[in-house]
Design a protein around this motif. Structure first.
Motif, PDB file in Angstrom:
ATOM      1  N   HIS A  24      -2.845   5.753  -1.235  1.00  0.00           N
ATOM      2  CA  HIS A  24      -3.583   6.607  -2.161  1.00  0.00           C
ATOM      3  C   HIS A  24      -5.021   6.866  -1.696  1.00  0.00           C
ATOM      4  O   HIS A  24      -5.601   7.883  -2.069  1.00  0.00           O
TER       5      HIS A  24
ATOM      6  N   CYS B 109      -7.354   0.003  -6.614  1.00  0.00           N
ATOM      7  CA  CYS B 109      -6.038   0.202  -5.979  1.00  0.00           C
ATOM      8  C   CYS B 109      -4.935   0.180  -7.047  1.00  0.00           C
ATOM      9  O   CYS B 109      -4.755  -0.814  -7.740  1.00  0.00           O
TER      10      CYS B 109
ATOM     11  N   CYS C 165       0.831  -1.208   0.000  1.00  0.00           N
ATOM     12  CA  CYS C 165       0.000   0.000   0.000  1.00  0.00           C
ATOM     13  C   CYS C 165       0.864   1.257   0.000  1.00  0.00           C
ATOM     14  O   CYS C 165       1.843   1.365   0.733  1.00  0.00           O
TER      15      CYS C 165
ATOM     16  N   CYS D  75      -9.259   3.058  -2.220  1.00  0.00           N
ATOM     17  CA  CYS D  75     -10.041   1.929  -1.719  1.00  0.00           C
ATOM     18  C   CYS D  75     -11.132   2.407  -0.771  1.00  0.00           C
ATOM     19  O   CYS D  75     -12.272   1.972  -0.857  1.00  0.00           O
TER      20      CYS D  75
END
Ligand code: SF4
Length: 63
Positions: free
Chosen positions: A13, A54, A10, A16
């Protein structure tokens, strides 16, 4: 259906959480965490969208 978030992959951002706000939230450092263990029946579309959106493929779904 359950989310699995790869925190190492991850990059924070936040897309999600925007796609599945009832399932995923962001902490103060923009790291995602799960709001519930299971994706309720009837809300799978949002979960699939969260995984697809994602940009680093950090989210997967399991049965
Ligand atoms: S969309 Fe992907 S990279 Fe962004 S916060 Fe969610 S899991 Fe992390």
């Amino acid at each position: 259906m359950r989310f699995v978030i790869d925190q190492k992959r991850c990059e924070g951002h936040g897309l999600c959480s925007a796609a599945a706000p009832d399932d995923i939230a962001l902490d103060d450092d923009d790291r995602p965490y799960l709001l519930r263990d299971e994706v309720p029946a009837g809300t799978e579309d949002a979960a699939v969208s969260a995984a697809r959106v994602c940009p680093v493929s950090a989210i997967s779904l399991t049965d």
